[in-house]
Design a protein around this motif. Structure first.
Motif, PDB file in Angstrom:
ATOM      1  N   SER A 194       0.836  -1.192   0.000  1.00 46.55           N
ATOM      2  CA  SER A 194       0.000   0.000   0.000  1.00 46.55           C
ATOM      3  C   SER A 194       0.876   1.249   0.000  1.00 46.55           C
ATOM      4  O   SER A 194       2.094   1.174   0.187  1.00 46.55           O
ATOM      5  CB  SER A 194      -0.931   0.009   1.222  1.00 46.55           C
ATOM      6  N   ILE A 195       0.242   2.380  -0.242  1.00 47.04           N
ATOM      7  CA  ILE A 195       0.907   3.689  -0.183  1.00 47.04           C
ATOM      8  C   ILE A 195       0.164   4.536   0.838  1.00 47.04           C
ATOM      9  O   ILE A 195      -1.074   4.586   0.845  1.00 47.04           O
ATOM     10  CB  ILE A 195       0.889   4.393  -1.554  1.00 47.04           C
TER      11      ILE A 195
ATOM     12  N   GLY B 176      -0.847  -6.822   5.043  1.00 48.06           N
ATOM     13  CA  GLY B 176      -0.336  -6.689   3.681  1.00 48.06           C
ATOM     14  C   GLY B 176       1.133  -7.006   3.684  1.00 48.06           C
ATOM     15  O   GLY B 176       1.679  -7.516   4.673  1.00 48.06           O
ATOM     16  N   SER B 177       1.806  -6.712   2.576  1.00 49.09           N
ATOM     17  CA  SER B 177       3.249  -6.985   2.503  1.00 49.09           C
ATOM     18  C   SER B 177       4.082  -5.796   2.963  1.00 49.09           C
ATOM     19  O   SER B 177       5.302  -5.916   3.125  1.00 49.09           O
ATOM     20  CB  SER B 177       3.633  -7.355   1.075  1.00 49.09           C
ATOM     21  N   GLY B 178       3.430  -4.638   3.173  1.00 45.67           N
ATOM     22  CA  GLY B 178       4.154  -3.450   3.613  1.00 45.67           C
ATOM     23  C   GLY B 178       3.557  -2.202   2.995  1.00 45.67           C
ATOM     24  O   GLY B 178       2.501  -2.239   2.365  1.00 45.67           O
TER      25      GLY B 178
ATOM     26  N   ALA C 299       8.022   0.452   4.762  1.00 51.16           N
ATOM     27  CA  ALA C 299       8.012  -0.647   5.724  1.00 51.16           C
ATOM     28  C   ALA C 299       7.699  -1.929   4.969  1.00 51.16           C
ATOM     29  O   ALA C 299       6.887  -1.924   4.033  1.00 51.16           O
ATOM     30  CB  ALA C 299       6.980  -0.416   6.822  1.00 51.16           C
ATOM     31  N   THR C 300       8.359  -2.999   5.357  1.00 56.79           N
ATOM     32  CA  THR C 300       8.110  -4.320   4.772  1.00 56.79           C
ATOM     33  C   THR C 300       7.736  -5.280   5.883  1.00 56.79           C
ATOM     34  O   THR C 300       8.485  -5.410   6.866  1.00 56.79           O
ATOM     35  CB  THR C 300       9.355  -4.848   4.042  1.00 56.79           C
TER      36      THR C 300
ATOM     37  N   ARG D  40       7.890 -16.544  15.198  1.00 55.46           N
ATOM     38  CA  ARG D  40       8.457 -15.203  15.104  1.00 55.46           C
ATOM     39  C   ARG D  40       7.819 -14.454  13.946  1.00 55.46           C
ATOM     40  O   ARG D  40       7.443 -15.038  12.926  1.00 55.46           O
ATOM     41  CB  ARG D  40       9.970 -15.265  14.858  1.00 55.46           C
ATOM     42  N   THR D  41       7.703 -13.142  14.101  1.00 60.18           N
ATOM     43  CA  THR D  41       7.271 -12.276  13.012  1.00 60.18           C
ATOM     44  C   THR D  41       8.357 -11.225  12.802  1.00 60.18           C
ATOM     45  O   THR D  41       8.835 -10.611  13.768  1.00 60.18           O
ATOM     46  CB  THR D  41       5.938 -11.583  13.337  1.00 60.18           C
ATOM     47  N   PHE D  42       8.729 -11.023  11.554  1.00 58.68           N
ATOM     48  CA  PHE D  42       9.767 -10.047  11.224  1.00 58.68           C
ATOM     49  C   PHE D  42       9.189  -8.958  10.327  1.00 58.68           C
ATOM     50  O   PHE D  42       8.408  -9.240   9.405  1.00 58.68           O
ATOM     51  CB  PHE D  42      10.943 -10.733  10.514  1.00 58.68           C
ATOM     52  N   LEU D  43       9.573  -7.728  10.605  1.00 58.14           N
ATOM     53  CA  LEU D  43       9.232  -6.596   9.754  1.00 58.14           C
ATOM     54  C   LEU D  43      10.374  -5.609   9.815  1.00 58.14           C
ATOM     55  O   LEU D  43      11.232  -5.696  10.704  1.00 58.14           O
ATOM     56  CB  LEU D  43       7.924  -5.926  10.177  1.00 58.14           C
ATOM     57  N   ARG D  44      10.396  -4.701   8.869  1.00 60.67           N
ATOM     58  CA  ARG D  44      11.489  -3.730   8.853  1.00 60.67           C
ATOM     59  C   ARG D  44      11.011  -2.413   8.278  1.00 60.67           C
ATOM     60  O   ARG D  44      10.026  -2.364   7.520  1.00 60.67           O
ATOM     61  CB  ARG D  44      12.689  -4.258   8.077  1.00 60.67           C
TER      62      ARG D  44
END
Length: 459
Positions: A89-90, A322-324, A338-339, A355-359
Protein backbone atom coordinates in the motif's frame (compact mmCIF):
# COMPACT_ATOMS: atom_id res chain seq x y z
CA UNK A 1 50.93 -18.40 -19.98
CA UNK A 2 48.08 -17.88 -17.50
CA UNK A 3 46.78 -14.32 -17.46
CA UNK A 4 45.89 -12.72 -14.14
CA UNK A 5 42.92 -10.49 -13.35
CA UNK A 6 42.23 -8.56 -10.15
CA UNK A 7 38.67 -7.65 -9.19
CA UNK A 8 38.65 -4.78 -6.69
CA UNK A 9 35.46 -4.82 -4.60
CA UNK A 10 33.44 -7.81 -3.42
CA UNK A 11 29.88 -6.54 -3.65
CA UNK A 12 27.47 -8.33 -5.98
CA UNK A 13 28.96 -6.56 -9.04
CA UNK A 14 32.51 -7.65 -8.22
CA UNK A 15 31.36 -11.16 -7.33
CA UNK A 16 29.50 -11.44 -10.64
CA UNK A 17 32.59 -10.24 -12.51
CA UNK A 18 34.78 -12.80 -10.75
CA UNK A 19 32.23 -15.55 -11.45
CA UNK A 20 32.20 -14.69 -15.16
CA UNK A 21 36.00 -14.77 -15.25
CA UNK A 22 36.08 -18.29 -13.79
CA UNK A 23 33.53 -19.85 -16.16
CA UNK A 24 34.45 -23.25 -17.66
CA UNK A 25 37.16 -22.92 -20.29
CA UNK A 26 38.72 -19.84 -18.68
CA UNK A 27 42.51 -19.78 -18.34
CA UNK A 28 42.56 -16.79 -16.00
CA UNK A 29 43.98 -16.52 -12.50
CA UNK A 30 41.38 -14.46 -10.65
CA UNK A 31 41.98 -12.52 -7.43
CA UNK A 32 39.10 -10.73 -5.71
CA UNK A 33 40.05 -8.04 -3.19
CA UNK A 34 37.42 -6.92 -0.65
CA UNK A 35 38.28 -4.35 2.01
CA UNK A 36 35.67 -5.42 4.58
CA UNK A 37 35.49 -8.66 6.56
CA UNK A 38 33.05 -10.33 4.16
CA UNK A 39 31.91 -10.23 0.56
CA UNK A 40 28.41 -9.27 -0.50
CA UNK A 41 28.14 -5.52 0.00
CA UNK A 42 24.49 -4.62 0.49
CA UNK A 43 23.46 -8.28 0.36
CA UNK A 44 23.87 -9.24 3.98
CA UNK A 45 22.37 -11.51 6.63
CA UNK A 46 22.46 -10.67 10.34
CA UNK A 47 21.06 -12.29 13.48
CA UNK A 48 17.81 -10.69 14.62
CA UNK A 49 16.13 -12.42 17.53
CA UNK A 50 18.05 -15.64 16.91
CA UNK A 51 17.29 -15.81 13.17
CA UNK A 52 19.51 -14.74 10.28
CA UNK A 53 17.52 -12.42 8.03
CA UNK A 54 18.29 -9.91 5.29
CA UNK A 55 19.32 -6.48 6.56
CA UNK A 56 20.11 -5.14 3.08
CA UNK A 57 18.61 -5.97 -0.30
CA UNK A 58 15.93 -8.62 0.14
CA UNK A 59 14.73 -9.38 -3.39
CA UNK A 60 15.56 -9.26 -7.09
CA UNK A 61 13.50 -8.26 -10.09
CA UNK A 62 12.43 -11.64 -11.46
CA UNK A 63 11.44 -10.28 -14.86
CA UNK A 64 15.07 -9.54 -15.65
CA UNK A 65 17.06 -12.71 -16.37
CA UNK A 66 20.40 -11.96 -14.72
CA UNK A 67 19.71 -12.87 -11.09
CA UNK A 68 17.60 -15.97 -11.75
CA UNK A 69 20.14 -17.09 -14.32
CA UNK A 70 22.90 -16.76 -11.75
CA UNK A 71 20.85 -18.76 -9.23
CA UNK A 72 20.66 -21.54 -11.82
CA UNK A 73 24.38 -21.48 -12.59
CA UNK A 74 25.18 -21.71 -8.89
CA UNK A 75 22.79 -24.61 -8.40
CA UNK A 76 20.51 -22.78 -5.95
CA UNK A 77 17.57 -22.23 -8.29
CA UNK A 78 15.61 -24.85 -6.32
CA UNK A 79 15.65 -22.30 -3.47
CA UNK A 80 14.10 -19.54 -5.59
CA UNK A 81 10.90 -18.28 -4.02
CA UNK A 82 8.45 -15.43 -4.58
CA UNK A 83 6.31 -13.10 -2.46
CA UNK A 84 2.91 -14.19 -1.20
CA UNK A 85 -0.41 -12.83 -2.40
CA UNK A 86 -0.65 -9.96 0.11
CA UNK A 87 -0.37 -6.59 -1.61
CA UNK A 88 1.47 -3.44 -0.63
CA UNK A 89 0.00 0.00 0.00
CA UNK A 90 0.91 3.69 -0.18
CA UNK A 91 0.30 6.10 2.67
CA UNK A 92 -1.53 9.21 1.51
CA UNK A 93 -3.14 11.88 3.66
CA UNK A 94 -2.81 9.82 6.81
CA UNK A 95 -4.16 6.48 5.61
CA UNK A 96 -3.12 3.53 3.49
CA UNK A 97 -4.35 2.95 -0.04
CA UNK A 98 -3.80 -0.21 -2.10
CA UNK A 99 -0.76 0.01 -4.34
CA UNK A 100 -2.20 0.61 -7.82
CA UNK A 101 -1.41 -2.19 -10.24
CA UNK A 102 -0.11 -1.54 -13.70
CA UNK A 103 2.13 1.49 -13.31
CA UNK A 104 5.44 2.48 -14.86
CA UNK A 105 7.36 3.88 -11.88
CA UNK A 106 4.13 5.32 -10.54
CA UNK A 107 2.57 6.50 -13.81
CA UNK A 108 -0.73 4.61 -13.87
CA UNK A 109 -2.11 2.77 -16.86
CA UNK A 110 -5.61 3.26 -15.45
CA UNK A 111 -6.23 6.65 -13.80
CA UNK A 112 -9.29 5.27 -11.99
CA UNK A 113 -7.01 2.90 -10.05
CA UNK A 114 -5.55 5.85 -8.10
CA UNK A 115 -8.80 7.61 -7.23
CA UNK A 116 -8.86 8.06 -3.47
CA UNK A 117 -5.12 8.01 -3.22
CA UNK A 118 -5.40 11.12 -5.40
CA UNK A 119 -8.30 13.56 -5.10
CA UNK A 120 -10.91 13.81 -7.83
CA UNK A 121 -9.32 17.03 -9.07
CA UNK A 122 -5.88 15.39 -9.17
CA UNK A 123 -7.25 12.42 -11.11
CA UNK A 124 -8.93 14.81 -13.56
CA UNK A 125 -5.59 16.56 -14.09
CA UNK A 126 -3.95 13.18 -14.64
CA UNK A 127 -6.54 12.09 -17.21
CA UNK A 128 -6.00 15.26 -19.24
CA UNK A 129 -2.30 14.79 -19.89
CA UNK A 130 -0.58 17.82 -21.37
CA UNK A 131 1.64 16.86 -24.29
CA UNK A 132 3.43 19.92 -25.61
CA UNK A 133 5.60 18.53 -28.37
CA UNK A 134 8.80 16.51 -28.21
CA UNK A 135 11.16 16.90 -25.26
CA UNK A 136 14.76 17.88 -25.94
CA UNK A 137 17.54 16.42 -23.78
CA UNK A 138 17.28 14.88 -20.34
CA UNK A 139 15.04 16.09 -17.51
CA UNK A 140 14.21 14.79 -14.06
CA UNK A 141 11.49 12.20 -13.67
CA UNK A 142 9.56 14.54 -11.41
CA UNK A 143 9.72 17.54 -13.74
CA UNK A 144 8.53 15.38 -16.63
CA UNK A 145 5.60 13.95 -14.68
CA UNK A 146 4.74 17.34 -13.14
CA UNK A 147 4.41 18.92 -16.57
CA UNK A 148 2.49 16.07 -18.15
CA UNK A 149 0.30 14.65 -15.36
CA UNK A 150 0.42 17.07 -12.43
CA UNK A 151 2.51 17.41 -9.28
CA UNK A 152 0.24 15.11 -7.25
CA UNK A 153 1.24 12.13 -9.38
CA UNK A 154 4.89 12.90 -8.69
CA UNK A 155 4.39 13.52 -4.98
CA UNK A 156 2.14 10.58 -4.11
CA UNK A 157 2.96 7.92 -6.69
CA UNK A 158 6.35 8.48 -8.31
CA UNK A 159 8.24 9.76 -5.25
CA UNK A 160 7.65 6.75 -2.97
CA UNK A 161 8.55 4.28 -5.72
CA UNK A 162 11.73 6.10 -6.73
CA UNK A 163 12.68 6.52 -3.07
CA UNK A 164 12.44 2.76 -2.69
CA UNK A 165 14.91 2.26 -5.55
CA UNK A 166 17.30 5.20 -5.19
CA UNK A 167 16.54 6.76 -1.79
CA UNK A 168 16.43 9.93 -3.85
CA UNK A 169 14.07 12.66 -5.04
CA UNK A 170 12.00 12.40 -8.21
CA UNK A 171 12.68 16.00 -9.22
CA UNK A 172 16.44 15.35 -9.27
CA UNK A 173 16.71 11.86 -10.79
CA UNK A 174 17.34 11.49 -14.51
CA UNK A 175 14.33 10.31 -16.52
CA UNK A 176 16.64 9.08 -19.27
CA UNK A 177 18.48 6.83 -16.83
CA UNK A 178 15.80 5.82 -14.31
CA UNK A 179 12.72 5.43 -16.53
CA UNK A 180 13.95 5.22 -20.12
CA UNK A 181 10.54 4.19 -21.49
CA UNK A 182 8.97 7.42 -20.25
CA UNK A 183 11.93 9.49 -21.44
CA UNK A 184 11.71 7.93 -24.91
CA UNK A 185 7.99 8.74 -25.10
CA UNK A 186 8.67 12.34 -24.10
CA UNK A 187 11.37 12.65 -26.78
CA UNK A 188 8.89 11.32 -29.34
CA UNK A 189 6.08 13.58 -28.16
CA UNK A 190 3.93 10.63 -27.07
CA UNK A 191 1.69 10.55 -23.97
CA UNK A 192 3.10 8.95 -20.82
CA UNK A 193 -0.27 7.31 -20.12
CA UNK A 194 -0.02 5.59 -23.49
CA UNK A 195 3.37 4.17 -22.51
CA UNK A 196 2.02 2.90 -19.20
CA UNK A 197 -0.92 1.18 -20.90
CA UNK A 198 1.33 -0.39 -23.53
CA UNK A 199 3.76 -1.62 -20.88
CA UNK A 200 0.98 -3.24 -18.87
CA UNK A 201 -0.47 -4.89 -21.99
CA UNK A 202 2.96 -6.18 -23.03
CA UNK A 203 3.65 -7.55 -19.56
CA UNK A 204 0.28 -9.32 -19.50
CA UNK A 205 0.80 -10.97 -22.88
CA UNK A 206 4.56 -11.50 -23.06
CA UNK A 207 6.62 -14.54 -22.05
CA UNK A 208 7.27 -13.08 -18.58
CA UNK A 209 3.57 -12.66 -17.80
CA UNK A 210 3.38 -15.86 -15.78
CA UNK A 211 6.31 -14.91 -13.58
CA UNK A 212 5.98 -12.97 -10.32
CA UNK A 213 7.67 -9.58 -10.40
CA UNK A 214 10.11 -10.29 -7.53
CA UNK A 215 12.07 -13.26 -6.19
CA UNK A 216 14.54 -14.17 -3.48
CA UNK A 217 16.19 -17.29 -2.05
CA UNK A 218 14.89 -19.41 0.79
CA UNK A 219 17.17 -18.38 3.62
CA UNK A 220 17.38 -14.80 2.39
CA UNK A 221 19.06 -13.03 -0.51
CA UNK A 222 22.11 -12.57 1.71
CA UNK A 223 22.84 -16.25 1.08
CA UNK A 224 23.84 -15.40 -2.50
CA UNK A 225 27.27 -13.86 -1.74
CA UNK A 226 28.02 -16.73 0.64
CA UNK A 227 27.33 -19.23 -2.15
CA UNK A 228 29.35 -17.18 -4.64
CA UNK A 229 32.30 -17.01 -2.24
CA UNK A 230 32.27 -20.77 -1.83
CA UNK A 231 31.90 -21.51 -5.55
CA UNK A 232 34.59 -19.01 -6.54
CA UNK A 233 37.00 -20.72 -4.18
CA UNK A 234 36.09 -24.07 -5.72
CA UNK A 235 36.77 -22.62 -9.16
CA UNK A 236 40.26 -21.60 -8.05
CA UNK A 237 39.72 -17.89 -7.48
CA UNK A 238 41.67 -16.24 -4.67
CA UNK A 239 39.03 -14.37 -2.62
CA UNK A 240 40.64 -12.09 -0.03
CA UNK A 241 38.68 -10.15 2.58
CA UNK A 242 40.26 -7.43 4.69
CA UNK A 243 42.27 -6.46 1.58
CA UNK A 244 42.29 -2.66 1.39
CA UNK A 245 43.39 -1.47 -2.07
CA UNK A 246 45.38 1.74 -1.79
CA UNK A 247 46.63 2.34 -5.31
CA UNK A 248 46.35 1.40 -8.96
CA UNK A 249 48.87 2.26 -11.65
CA UNK A 250 49.76 1.11 -15.13
CA UNK A 251 52.93 -0.94 -15.61
CA UNK A 252 53.80 -2.05 -19.14
CA UNK A 253 50.80 -3.89 -20.58
CA UNK A 254 49.28 -4.51 -17.15
CA UNK A 255 48.47 -2.92 -13.82
CA UNK A 256 50.01 -2.79 -10.37
CA UNK A 257 47.60 -3.00 -7.44
CA UNK A 258 48.79 -1.79 -4.01
CA UNK A 259 47.17 -3.30 -0.92
CA UNK A 260 47.68 -3.42 2.82
CA UNK A 261 48.35 -0.88 5.57
CA UNK A 262 50.29 2.25 4.73
CA UNK A 263 53.22 0.95 6.78
CA UNK A 264 53.42 -2.30 4.84
CA UNK A 265 52.10 -1.80 1.30
CA UNK A 266 52.21 -4.84 -0.98
CA UNK A 267 52.35 -4.37 -4.75
CA UNK A 268 51.10 -7.05 -7.15
CA UNK A 269 51.13 -7.10 -10.94
CA UNK A 270 48.04 -8.14 -12.90
CA UNK A 271 47.35 -8.36 -16.61
CA UNK A 272 43.92 -6.76 -16.17
CA UNK A 273 41.87 -5.09 -13.45
CA UNK A 274 38.14 -4.68 -12.85
CA UNK A 275 37.17 -1.97 -10.38
CA UNK A 276 33.84 -2.70 -8.66
CA UNK A 277 33.95 -0.22 -5.80
CA UNK A 278 31.55 2.70 -5.07
CA UNK A 279 32.15 5.95 -6.99
CA UNK A 280 34.31 7.77 -4.39
CA UNK A 281 36.70 4.83 -3.99
CA UNK A 282 36.85 4.23 -7.74
CA UNK A 283 37.56 7.93 -8.33
CA UNK A 284 40.50 7.80 -5.90
CA UNK A 285 41.98 4.74 -7.60
CA UNK A 286 41.67 6.25 -11.10
CA UNK A 287 42.76 9.78 -10.22
CA UNK A 288 46.28 9.51 -11.66
CA UNK A 289 45.77 7.08 -14.53
CA UNK A 290 42.30 8.05 -15.86
CA UNK A 291 41.63 11.55 -14.49
CA UNK A 292 38.60 12.30 -16.69
CA UNK A 293 36.78 9.16 -15.50
CA UNK A 294 37.81 9.88 -11.91
CA UNK A 295 36.40 13.40 -12.09
CA UNK A 296 33.09 12.15 -13.51
CA UNK A 297 32.75 9.55 -10.75
CA UNK A 298 33.71 12.01 -8.01
CA UNK A 299 30.74 14.17 -9.00
CA UNK A 300 28.18 11.42 -8.34
CA UNK A 301 26.27 12.13 -5.15
CA UNK A 302 25.28 9.30 -2.83
CA UNK A 303 22.35 8.65 -0.51
CA UNK A 304 22.62 7.05 2.91
CA UNK A 305 19.93 5.01 4.57
CA UNK A 306 19.25 2.71 7.51
CA UNK A 307 17.25 -0.52 7.74
CA UNK A 308 15.63 -1.09 11.13
CA UNK A 309 14.52 -4.72 11.58
CA UNK A 310 12.12 -5.87 14.28
CA UNK A 311 11.33 -9.34 15.59
CA UNK A 312 7.97 -9.90 17.27
CA UNK A 313 6.97 -12.91 19.33
CA UNK A 314 4.40 -15.24 17.75
CA UNK A 315 2.67 -15.23 14.34
CA UNK A 316 1.92 -12.02 12.45
CA UNK A 317 -0.62 -9.80 14.25
CA UNK A 318 -3.73 -8.68 12.38
CA UNK A 319 -2.41 -5.15 11.89
CA UNK A 320 0.17 -6.53 9.43
CA UNK A 321 -2.51 -6.94 6.79
CA UNK A 322 -0.34 -6.69 3.68
CA UNK A 323 3.25 -6.98 2.50
CA UNK A 324 4.15 -3.45 3.61
CA UNK A 325 3.74 0.17 2.60
CA UNK A 326 5.54 3.10 0.97
CA UNK A 327 5.56 6.64 2.35
CA UNK A 328 5.66 9.73 0.10
CA UNK A 329 7.79 12.61 1.40
CA UNK A 330 4.59 14.66 1.66
CA UNK A 331 3.58 12.64 4.76
CA UNK A 332 4.73 13.76 8.27
CA UNK A 333 6.68 10.55 8.87
CA UNK A 334 10.40 9.78 9.09
CA UNK A 335 10.30 6.26 7.63
CA UNK A 336 10.01 6.01 3.86
CA UNK A 337 8.88 2.40 3.65
CA UNK A 338 8.01 -0.65 5.72
CA UNK A 339 8.11 -4.32 4.77
CA UNK A 340 6.18 -6.97 6.70
CA UNK A 341 8.76 -9.63 5.88
CA UNK A 342 6.94 -12.59 7.43
CA UNK A 343 3.77 -11.73 5.50
CA UNK A 344 5.57 -10.93 2.27
CA UNK A 345 7.75 -14.05 2.20
CA UNK A 346 5.88 -17.32 2.94
CA UNK A 347 9.17 -19.21 3.32
CA UNK A 348 10.06 -17.03 6.31
CA UNK A 349 6.71 -17.62 8.02
CA UNK A 350 7.00 -21.38 7.43
CA UNK A 351 10.58 -21.55 8.71
CA UNK A 352 9.92 -19.48 11.85
CA UNK A 353 6.24 -19.75 12.84
CA UNK A 354 6.98 -18.47 16.35
CA UNK A 355 8.46 -15.20 15.10
CA UNK A 356 7.27 -12.28 13.01
CA UNK A 357 9.77 -10.05 11.22
CA UNK A 358 9.23 -6.60 9.75
CA UNK A 359 11.49 -3.73 8.85
CA UNK A 360 11.43 -0.03 8.11
CA UNK A 361 13.81 2.16 6.12
CA UNK A 362 14.92 5.67 6.92
CA UNK A 363 16.99 8.06 4.83
CA UNK A 364 16.86 9.94 1.55
CA UNK A 365 19.42 11.81 -0.52
CA UNK A 366 20.77 14.87 1.32
CA UNK A 367 18.90 13.85 4.49
CA UNK A 368 21.87 12.21 6.19
CA UNK A 369 20.91 13.73 9.54
CA UNK A 370 17.94 11.37 9.66
CA UNK A 371 20.27 8.37 9.92
CA UNK A 372 22.90 9.98 12.15
CA UNK A 373 20.97 9.22 15.32
CA UNK A 374 21.79 6.46 17.75
CA UNK A 375 20.50 2.94 17.14
CA UNK A 376 18.01 3.37 19.97
CA UNK A 377 16.70 6.63 18.50
CA UNK A 378 16.32 5.16 15.02
CA UNK A 379 14.47 2.14 16.41
CA UNK A 380 12.16 4.35 18.50
CA UNK A 381 11.37 6.67 15.57
CA UNK A 382 10.69 3.75 13.26
CA UNK A 383 8.45 1.99 15.76
CA UNK A 384 6.52 5.19 16.46
CA UNK A 385 5.95 5.77 12.73
CA UNK A 386 4.83 2.18 12.25
CA UNK A 387 2.27 2.62 15.02
CA UNK A 388 1.13 5.92 13.54
CA UNK A 389 0.30 4.14 10.29
CA UNK A 390 -0.86 0.77 11.65
CA UNK A 391 -2.42 1.81 14.95
CA UNK A 392 -1.55 0.78 18.51
CA UNK A 393 -2.10 -2.95 17.85
CA UNK A 394 1.54 -3.50 16.87
CA UNK A 395 3.19 -5.42 19.76
CA UNK A 396 6.49 -4.44 21.31
CA UNK A 397 9.43 -6.10 19.55
CA UNK A 398 11.50 -8.77 21.28
CA UNK A 399 14.58 -7.89 19.20
CA UNK A 400 15.74 -4.93 17.12
CA UNK A 401 18.59 -4.59 14.63
CA UNK A 402 19.82 -1.37 12.97
CA UNK A 403 21.96 -1.51 9.85
CA UNK A 404 23.24 1.70 8.29
CA UNK A 405 24.19 1.84 4.63
CA UNK A 406 26.29 5.00 4.44
CA UNK A 407 26.62 6.33 0.89
CA UNK A 408 24.98 3.15 -0.31
CA UNK A 409 22.97 4.40 -3.29
CA UNK A 410 24.39 6.48 -6.18
CA UNK A 411 22.11 9.23 -7.46
CA UNK A 412 21.42 9.39 -11.19
CA UNK A 413 21.19 13.15 -11.57
CA UNK A 414 19.89 14.74 -14.77
CA UNK A 415 22.50 14.23 -17.49
CA UNK A 416 24.03 11.23 -15.69
CA UNK A 417 24.62 9.18 -18.84
CA UNK A 418 26.39 12.00 -20.66
CA UNK A 419 28.56 12.91 -17.68
CA UNK A 420 29.74 9.31 -17.33
CA UNK A 421 30.98 9.12 -20.94
CA UNK A 422 34.66 9.23 -19.77
CA UNK A 423 34.12 6.03 -17.77
CA UNK A 424 33.48 4.24 -21.07
CA UNK A 425 36.78 5.38 -22.58
CA UNK A 426 39.31 3.43 -20.56
CA UNK A 427 42.86 2.16 -21.10
CA UNK A 428 43.26 -1.45 -22.21
CA UNK A 429 42.77 -4.19 -19.61
CA UNK A 430 40.74 -1.95 -17.29
CA UNK A 431 36.97 -2.13 -16.73
CA UNK A 432 34.49 -0.65 -14.26
CA UNK A 433 31.25 -2.03 -12.90
CA UNK A 434 28.69 -1.42 -10.19
CA UNK A 435 25.54 0.45 -9.31
CA UNK A 436 26.87 3.83 -10.49
CA UNK A 437 26.60 3.07 -14.19
CA UNK A 438 23.52 1.36 -15.60
CA UNK A 439 21.17 0.45 -12.76
CA UNK A 440 21.17 0.06 -8.98
CA UNK A 441 19.15 -3.16 -8.71
CA UNK A 442 20.76 -6.53 -8.11
CA UNK A 443 20.12 -7.85 -11.67
CA UNK A 444 21.57 -4.66 -13.16
CA UNK A 445 24.67 -4.98 -10.98
CA UNK A 446 25.12 -8.62 -11.98
CA UNK A 447 24.86 -7.58 -15.64
CA UNK A 448 27.38 -4.78 -15.06
CA UNK A 449 29.89 -7.12 -13.44
CA UNK A 450 29.62 -9.78 -16.10
CA UNK A 451 29.92 -7.19 -18.89
CA UNK A 452 33.11 -5.83 -17.30
CA UNK A 453 34.54 -9.34 -17.15
CA UNK A 454 33.77 -9.98 -20.80
CA UNK A 455 35.33 -6.63 -21.71
CA UNK A 456 38.71 -7.47 -20.15
CA UNK A 457 38.65 -11.01 -21.54
CA UNK A 458 38.07 -9.82 -25.10
CA UNK A 459 40.86 -7.25 -24.80
Amino acid sequence: MVRSVAVIGGGISGLAAAWELTRPGSDLAVTLLEASDRVGGKLRLEDVGGVRIDVGAESVLARRPEALGLFEELGVDDRTTHPGEAGASIVSRGRRWPMPRGTVMGVPSDPESVRGLLTDAEVDRLVHERVDGALQGDVSVGDLVDARLGAAVTDRLVEPLLAGVYAGHAREISAEQAVPALAAAAHDGRPLLEVARAAVDAAAQGPMAVLPVFATLVGGLGCLPEVLHRELARAGADVRTGAVVRGLRRAGHGWVVSTGPTTDVVEEQFDAVIVATPPPATARLLRDEVPAAAEALARIELASMAIISFALSGPAPEVLDGSGFLVPPTEPLTIKAATFSTVKWPWLAAAHPDRTFLRASIGRHREEASVQRSDDELAAVALADLRTVLGPGLPDPVAVHVRRWGGGLPQYAVGHRTRLAPTRELPPALALCGAAYDGVGVPACIASGRAAARAVMTR
